[in-house]
Structure formats: C-alpha cells, structure tokens
Motif scaffolding. Structure first.
Motif, PDB file in Angstrom:
ATOM      1  N   LEU A   1       0.843  -1.202   0.000  1.00 21.61           N
ATOM      2  CA  LEU A   1       0.000   0.000   0.000  1.00 21.61           C
ATOM      3  C   LEU A   1       0.879   1.253   0.000  1.00 21.61           C
ATOM      4  O   LEU A   1       0.621   2.217  -0.718  1.00 21.61           O
ATOM      5  CB  LEU A   1      -0.906  -0.029   1.237  1.00 21.61           C
ATOM      6  CG  LEU A   1      -2.086   0.932   1.254  1.00 21.61           C
ATOM      7  CD1 LEU A   1      -3.137   0.526   0.237  1.00 21.61           C
ATOM      8  CD2 LEU A   1      -2.718   0.993   2.649  1.00 21.61           C
ATOM      9  N   LYS A   2       1.920   1.200   0.806  1.00 22.14           N
ATOM     10  CA  LYS A   2       2.822   2.360   0.900  1.00 22.14           C
ATOM     11  C   LYS A   2       3.570   2.558  -0.418  1.00 22.14           C
ATOM     12  O   LYS A   2       3.680   3.687  -0.914  1.00 22.14           O
ATOM     13  CB  LYS A   2       3.795   2.125   2.057  1.00 22.14           C
ATOM     14  CG  LYS A   2       4.646   3.330   2.356  1.00 22.14           C
ATOM     15  CD  LYS A   2       5.514   3.088   3.578  1.00 22.14           C
ATOM     16  CE  LYS A   2       6.510   4.229   3.726  1.00 22.14           C
ATOM     17  NZ  LYS A   2       7.864   3.735   3.975  1.00 22.14           N
ATOM     18  N   ARG A   3       4.072   1.452  -0.996  1.00 27.37           N
ATOM     19  CA  ARG A   3       4.783   1.559  -2.285  1.00 27.37           C
ATOM     20  C   ARG A   3       3.891   2.157  -3.362  1.00 27.37           C
ATOM     21  O   ARG A   3       4.352   2.908  -4.213  1.00 27.37           O
ATOM     22  CB  ARG A   3       5.243   0.163  -2.747  1.00 27.37           C
ATOM     23  CG  ARG A   3       6.656  -0.209  -2.339  1.00 27.37           C
ATOM     24  CD  ARG A   3       7.178  -1.355  -3.199  1.00 27.37           C
ATOM     25  NE  ARG A   3       6.264  -2.485  -3.271  1.00 27.37           N
ATOM     26  CZ  ARG A   3       6.173  -3.442  -2.344  1.00 27.37           C
ATOM     27  NH1 ARG A   3       6.948  -3.400  -1.274  1.00 27.37           N
ATOM     28  NH2 ARG A   3       5.313  -4.434  -2.475  1.00 27.37           N
ATOM     29  N   ALA A   4       2.598   1.813  -3.297  1.00 28.18           N
ATOM     30  CA  ALA A   4       1.655   2.308  -4.304  1.00 28.18           C
ATOM     31  C   ALA A   4       1.193   3.738  -3.999  1.00 28.18           C
ATOM     32  O   ALA A   4       0.318   4.259  -4.678  1.00 28.18           O
ATOM     33  CB  ALA A   4       0.453   1.372  -4.383  1.00 28.18           C
ATOM     34  N   ASP A   5       1.785   4.352  -2.947  1.00 24.87           N
ATOM     35  CA  ASP A   5       1.424   5.726  -2.577  1.00 24.87           C
ATOM     36  C   ASP A   5      -0.024   5.825  -2.132  1.00 24.87           C
ATOM     37  O   ASP A   5      -0.689   6.840  -2.362  1.00 24.87           O
ATOM     38  CB  ASP A   5       1.643   6.654  -3.778  1.00 24.87           C
ATOM     39  CG  ASP A   5       2.579   7.784  -3.394  1.00 24.87           C
ATOM     40  OD1 ASP A   5       2.798   7.954  -2.184  1.00 24.87           O
ATOM     41  OD2 ASP A   5       3.068   8.483  -4.300  1.00 24.87           O
ATOM     42  N   ARG A   6      -0.534   4.760  -1.508  1.00 23.23           N
ATOM     43  CA  ARG A   6      -1.932   4.754  -1.095  1.00 23.23           C
ATOM     44  C   ARG A   6      -2.092   4.600   0.410  1.00 23.23           C
ATOM     45  O   ARG A   6      -3.180   4.359   0.894  1.00 23.23           O
ATOM     46  CB  ARG A   6      -2.667   3.621  -1.828  1.00 23.23           C
ATOM     47  CG  ARG A   6      -2.632   3.834  -3.335  1.00 23.23           C
ATOM     48  CD  ARG A   6      -3.117   2.638  -4.079  1.00 23.23           C
ATOM     49  NE  ARG A   6      -4.563   2.588  -4.104  1.00 23.23           N
ATOM     50  CZ  ARG A   6      -5.253   1.792  -4.922  1.00 23.23           C
ATOM     51  NH1 ARG A   6      -4.629   0.995  -5.764  1.00 23.23           N
ATOM     52  NH2 ARG A   6      -6.557   1.786  -4.887  1.00 23.23           N
ATOM     53  N   LEU A   7      -0.970   4.737   1.143  1.00 24.49           N
ATOM     54  CA  LEU A   7      -1.067   4.709   2.606  1.00 24.49           C
ATOM     55  C   LEU A   7      -1.215   6.139   3.074  1.00 24.49           C
ATOM     56  O   LEU A   7      -0.259   6.913   3.044  1.00 24.49           O
ATOM     57  CB  LEU A   7       0.197   4.061   3.201  1.00 24.49           C
ATOM     58  CG  LEU A   7       0.256   3.972   4.728  1.00 24.49           C
ATOM     59  CD1 LEU A   7      -0.910   3.154   5.283  1.00 24.49           C
ATOM     60  CD2 LEU A   7       1.579   3.366   5.189  1.00 24.49           C
TER      61      LEU A   7
ATOM     62  N   TRP B   1       5.441   6.523   8.595  1.00 27.03           N
ATOM     63  CA  TRP B   1       4.203   6.060   7.962  1.00 27.03           C
ATOM     64  C   TRP B   1       3.930   4.595   8.278  1.00 27.03           C
ATOM     65  O   TRP B   1       2.781   4.206   8.473  1.00 27.03           O
ATOM     66  CB  TRP B   1       4.265   6.279   6.445  1.00 27.03           C
ATOM     67  CG  TRP B   1       4.160   7.735   6.133  1.00 27.03           C
ATOM     68  CD1 TRP B   1       5.190   8.592   5.856  1.00 27.03           C
ATOM     69  CD2 TRP B   1       2.977   8.530   6.142  1.00 27.03           C
ATOM     70  NE1 TRP B   1       4.706   9.863   5.689  1.00 27.03           N
ATOM     71  CE2 TRP B   1       3.360   9.856   5.844  1.00 27.03           C
ATOM     72  CE3 TRP B   1       1.626   8.255   6.369  1.00 27.03           C
ATOM     73  CZ2 TRP B   1       2.429  10.905   5.765  1.00 27.03           C
ATOM     74  CZ3 TRP B   1       0.709   9.293   6.282  1.00 27.03           C
ATOM     75  CH2 TRP B   1       1.104  10.600   5.995  1.00 27.03           C
ATOM     76  N   LEU B   2       4.963   3.794   8.317  1.00 27.26           N
ATOM     77  CA  LEU B   2       4.755   2.354   8.520  1.00 27.26           C
ATOM     78  C   LEU B   2       5.865   1.789   9.389  1.00 27.26           C
ATOM     79  O   LEU B   2       7.043   1.977   9.083  1.00 27.26           O
ATOM     80  CB  LEU B   2       4.748   1.645   7.151  1.00 27.26           C
ATOM     81  CG  LEU B   2       4.579   0.123   7.192  1.00 27.26           C
ATOM     82  CD1 LEU B   2       3.275  -0.262   7.871  1.00 27.26           C
ATOM     83  CD2 LEU B   2       4.616  -0.436   5.767  1.00 27.26           C
ATOM     84  N   LYS B   3       5.459   1.131  10.468  1.00 24.55           N
ATOM     85  CA  LYS B   3       6.437   0.534  11.381  1.00 24.55           C
ATOM     86  C   LYS B   3       6.084  -0.910  11.690  1.00 24.55           C
ATOM     87  O   LYS B   3       4.916  -1.287  11.704  1.00 24.55           O
ATOM     88  CB  LYS B   3       6.465   1.330  12.702  1.00 24.55           C
ATOM     89  CG  LYS B   3       7.208   2.651  12.577  1.00 24.55           C
ATOM     90  CD  LYS B   3       7.039   3.485  13.825  1.00 24.55           C
ATOM     91  CE  LYS B   3       7.767   2.886  15.022  1.00 24.55           C
ATOM     92  NZ  LYS B   3       7.716   3.799  16.184  1.00 24.55           N
ATOM     93  N   ALA B   4       7.120  -1.698  11.969  1.00 19.74           N
ATOM     94  CA  ALA B   4       6.945  -3.122  12.269  1.00 19.74           C
ATOM     95  C   ALA B   4       6.824  -3.358  13.766  1.00 19.74           C
ATOM     96  O   ALA B   4       7.565  -2.779  14.555  1.00 19.74           O
ATOM     97  CB  ALA B   4       8.132  -3.908  11.720  1.00 19.74           C
TER      98      ALA B   4
END
Ligand SMILES: [Zn+2]
Length: 573
Positions: A261-267, A303-306
């Motif tokens: 989702l993040k790679r697709a710029d949709r996050l 934006w995104l964390k594990a």
C-alpha cells in the motif's frame, strides 16, 4: 563582523533562483488561525493558531505567531473558533480483516436471532447445499435475545447447508455443520477448547475456543486483502479524525500488504503493524518464527512501522470464554450457555507457552502484547512478563490488550512492571447492559475500569478494536472515536444506564488516552500525540467543543478537517 554576515546573506540570496524569491524562503505549508487548539501538551495548554512546514509543526501559539509563517503558497485555514485536537491515534484496529471481509461480502449487523435466521434463509437461496455458510460476526451480548442461537433455530433457517455462526472465539453450528465436520457425542474436546454437550451427551452446536476444528471449512480467499479496500477503510478512519493506527493482529502477509500500500502511494495514515505469533508446540518453534521475521521491532518510518508481536492468552467476555478468577456463575447460564457452576473460562495457550513466548520475544528485542480479557488471564500474563523482564527490564512497554476486569492490586502490579493497557470503552457502551445481568453489577462495576488503571499510574490507551464494517457507529466494533470518549467519560450504556460512574475519567484524560498516551504504545511520543512545535503536523478540526459540549453531544462530534503532516487528508462536505 555583523556587516560581514549581512554581506554573505545578501550574496546567498542573490544566487537563489527567481521563482524561490517570490515567497518567503521559510514559509509554512499550512497555517490554521482563530482556532481553540487543545494541544494536549504536558500542561494541556490551549493555543489559537498553528503552522506546519515540511510535515511538522513550526509554530503553536497566537495568530501572530502563526501568521509570521504565511507565504504565497501557504494554505490558510480559518478555524472560525472551532476546537482543534491532535490527530487521534487508534491503537487497536483490524483494518486488514475489515478490508478482507468487505471485499468478500459487505458487513451486516445482525441484531436478533430472527434477523440472523432471515439472513441465513436468503443465503441458502444463493448457495448450493455443499457450500458452508459463515455468518457475519455475531456476539450474544449484542443480540436482542442475549444468548447464542440454538442448533434447532439454525436448522429451521438452514436445514441442508452447513452453517457456522461466527462469534470469534466461539462458534454456533447447525446440525448439517456438525455432521459435515464429524463432530458427534463421542468427539473429545480439543486442547484449550470445548465441544458443548447437552444433558443427553449430544453436541448442542456450540464450540468454545475450538475454531481449529473448523479451519478447513473456512471460505478460501478471505485472507486476500485488495489494496483499494484497505485504502477505503483508512479513508473512513480519516473521516472520523483518526490519523494513526496500530493494526492489532496481522500475519506477515498483512504486513506485506501495508508495504505494498505504501509503495503504491496509497497509505494515507500512519500505521504500526502488530504481528501474531502462531501457537507452537515447543519454544523452539516460537524462536524459529520470531528469528525468521525479516524485520526487527520498530523498523520503518513515520508512515509504517513493524511490531509489536502478539499472543492470544484467553478468549472473550462477549462469549464467556475469558479466563476469570471467579466462576461465571449460573447467572451467566442464558447469555453464555454455561451450566457448570465451576466454569471459569479458558486460557487458549498453556501457562508454559505464554511464559516462553513472552520471554523469547522479550529476549529478541520485541515489544510483546497479549490479548487477555479475564482477570485470571491477566495474572498469568503478568507472571510471564515479570519473569521475562527479570534481569533485563528496560523500557519495553509490554502491553495487556483488553484486560477488562480492573482491580487496584493488579493495576499496581502492572504499573510496577511498566506494563501498558490497551482497552475499549465502546464495549462498555454496547455490552455492559447484558454483562451486568449475567455477571452481576459488582463484577461489571470495574469492567473497563479506566480510573482504576489511571489511579495506579498505568498508561492506558483507549481504542476501538474495529473488526468489520465501514459505518463508524454501526460497525463491529464502532470506530467512532468520540463514542469511545463518550463511553469513557460517562460510563453510560446503550440503554442509557450508568454502570459505576466512579470508573469514568475526565474528558482531558480520555483525550490523552487517544492521543498523547496512545503515542507511547508505539514509542512515538516524541513525534505524535500532541500539538507541539517539532512534532508531526497531525491534527483535527472538530465541529463542536470537546471539552465543554454536553455529554450527549460528545458521541456525535465530527471531524470537519483532518490534517496529516500538514496536508489536508479529509474535509467534510
Ligand atoms: Zn482486536
């Protein structure tokens, strides 16, 4: 010396391209003026205006403070006296599950056994009789009849198709499903679960903590999460003022979906993804799973964390499988179909499994979170955390998820161990009526007892546990954050009764538990949770004053504008 500096500055200015010269070089991307800005900083101070540049607040203060940052490209929002709060942090959602389920079949909230039967009848028209029918999630506390549907009721609506009524850690089957699954009077209980049988020894159709018996009948493909549906779920969150979430129980594939989702710029909101540790027969299996994860705790960006990692220690209180210190009692007979006066619910893992998994995760550097609803379950998890931290405590923020039955001794122990609590006041709103009748008012007096945790000094985040559906108030569970704040501050249930007002917290505390305190659950307190210069520019403009509006107005508050990193992510039309 000063002259020299001025000369250098002029020289630098002279080589800046003309296009940059037309605006102040340091102008903000976004400024809000004339607001009532509830900053939720240390002193809970109120400001009038904010400015955000490059994703972070650069000014929080008076109109003049913020105006100084306005340039020709700055977007200026007129606050019109409205209340502004930090972006809401919902530390417990299942957006991946919501998206997977919505893509397969939009959620229907079934409110009675009659509605459930009608839904089943229409499904039997659409499906061939070999096809298993799985219902939308249904909890007995939320059915008008306040009990599980019987096998006979399910048979009447679906005489030929195998039917499973999904209540998460409990399932109600019709006769065709029992036959197809090979569950008979001779079937033994699976480990940590029960096949409920009647006085004559026949299965009633109710399975507690025995989902494994049905795994192979689950519809294929329900794990697939289309990116557009996940994005749609996130947009619903943004529309309510939620700017950060913690996914509370994903697989590694779920984490990969977020990466995609993040790679697709949709996050469009900030997410931390909790990864479930699958139950393993021995500690070596747990060690292999955690050791093989391709990331470490906290890897990622704003934006995104594990992480963290999650275990499920017991069942749920909506279905009578929480592991309790005291027996449920026969008052719970109707709600949960319990007829053993000694019944206390279940651990879904053995105490040894809980201890070893938490110890291994702790040793390998992960924050560990445990789904644990009953008070006896909490005792077991705290024992495990205490043992895991012996010799290497540190600031690890291991977390109890749900921990529904608060008491002062447990709260003091959690505080001493640095353990956090993630819990859901909207369940009090939805379920405390049914639970009071079944478990007695004394036990429910401290159900989601926020003030008990707060007084002991435990960090609490209040959140929604959103699992199904896209409507903020009609979803399972409602993800309207202002309903959560309403329930936390009033202790009022859906029927209007107040169950132990002494456990209510102030509006300031409830707001903290969805912002400043919530940020600590993902170690993000330096970057989120309050409106302060230097922090990420996440905030919400509300349509009424959260600190002074009437109590009833609280749960209908709406986000007029939601801003993330200085960009408008939602604007109400
Ligand atoms: Zn959950």
């Amino acid at each position: 010396m000063l002259k020299h500096l001025v000369a250098v500055t002029l020289l630098v200015a002279a080589v800046v391209p003309v296009s940059r010269m037309q605006q102040p070089a340091r102008s903000a991307d976004l400024v809000l003026l004339d607001g009532r800005v509830v900053t939720v900083d240390e002193r809970f101070s109120i400001a009038t205006a904010v400015a955000v540049r490059d994703g972070r607040f650069v000014a929080v203060g008076s109109n003049a403070d913020a105006r100084a940052h306005i340039g020709s490209t700055t977007r200026v929002i007129d606050g019109r006296g409205r209340t502004v709060i930090p972006g809401i942090i919902d530390t417990h959602v299942h957006a991946l599950d919501v998206a997977a389920a919505e893509a397969a079949q939009p959620f229907r909230n079934l409110r009675s056994i009659g509605e459930l039967q009608d839904w089943l009848r229409s499904e039997t028209q659409r499906q061939t009789p070999e096809r298993w029918i799985w219902t939308p999630r249904v909890f007995p506390t939320r059915l008008r009849e306040r009990r599980f549907p019987s096998r006979q009721e399910l048979d009447r609506a679906a005489p030929r198709h195998p039917v499973v009524v999904d209540s998460a850690y409990a399932f109600s089957l019709n006769s065709a499903a029992l036959r197809a699954a090979g569950i008979t009077r001779d079937s033994a209980d699976p480990p940590g679960g029960a096949i409920v049988k009647d006085a004559a020894g026949e299965p009633t159709g109710l399975l507690r903590n025995a989902g494994g018996l049905l795994a192979r009948f689950r519809p294929a493909g329900s794990e697939r999460v289309p990116l557009e549906t996940l994005e749609q779920v996130h947009r619903q969150y943004l529309a309510t003022g939620i700017t950060s979430v913690i996914e509370r129980g994903a697989s590694l594939d779920g984490y990969r979906t977020y990466e995609a989702l993040k790679r697709a710029d949709r996050l469009h909101l900030r997410a931390s993804v909790t990864i479930r540790v699958p139950p393993a027969d021995d500690p070596a299996g747990v060690e292999r799973f955690i050791g093989s994860l391709p990331m470490r705790f906290g890897d990622g960006d704003h934006w995104l964390k594990a992480g963290p990692l999650k275990i499920v220690a017991d069942g749920g209180i909506l279905i009578g499988t929480s592991f309790m210190r005291e027996p449920y009692g026969l008052g719970a007979r109707q709600l949960y179909a319990v007829d053993d006066p000694r019944y206390r619910g279940f651990l879904t893992l053995t105490t040894a499994q809980i201890a070893s998994t938490l110890a291994i995760g702790h040793r390998l550097g992960w924050q560990m979170v445990a789904h644990v609803t009953g008070d006896a379950g909490v005792d077991v998890v705290l024992d495990a955390i205490e043992a895991a931290q012996r010799g290497s405590p540190g600031d690890r923020r291991h977390t109890l998820i749900h921990a529904y039955f608060a008491n002062p001794a447990t709260a003091a122990r959690a505080a001493r161990l640095g353990v956090l609590v993630d819990t859901q006041p909207a369940w009090h709103y939805k379920d405390a009526d049914a639970l009071s009748d079944a478990l007695g008012r004394n036990r429910v007096a401290h159900f989601i007892g926020l003030d008990t945790w707060r007084r002991a000094g435990v960090e609490v985040a209040i959140n929604t546990d959103h699992m199904f559906g896209l409507d903020r108030n009609d979803a399972m569970n409602p993800f309207n954050p202002f309903l959560t704040i309403y329930a936390a501050t009033t202790r009022r249930t859906e029927s209007g009764r107040v169950v132990n007002a002494a456990e209510a917290v102030s509006r300031q505390d409830a707001l903290r538990m969805m912002t400043r305190a919530a940020a600590r659950f993902s170690f993000d307190e330096k970057n989120r949770g309050s409106i302060e210069a230097g922090k990420l520019g996440d905030f919400v403009v509300l349509d009424d004053h959260i600190l002074t509006c009437s109590a009833e107005r609280l749960r209908t508050l709406r986000a007029d504008i939601t801003v993330i990193g200085g960009l408008v992510a939602h604007e109400r039309r």
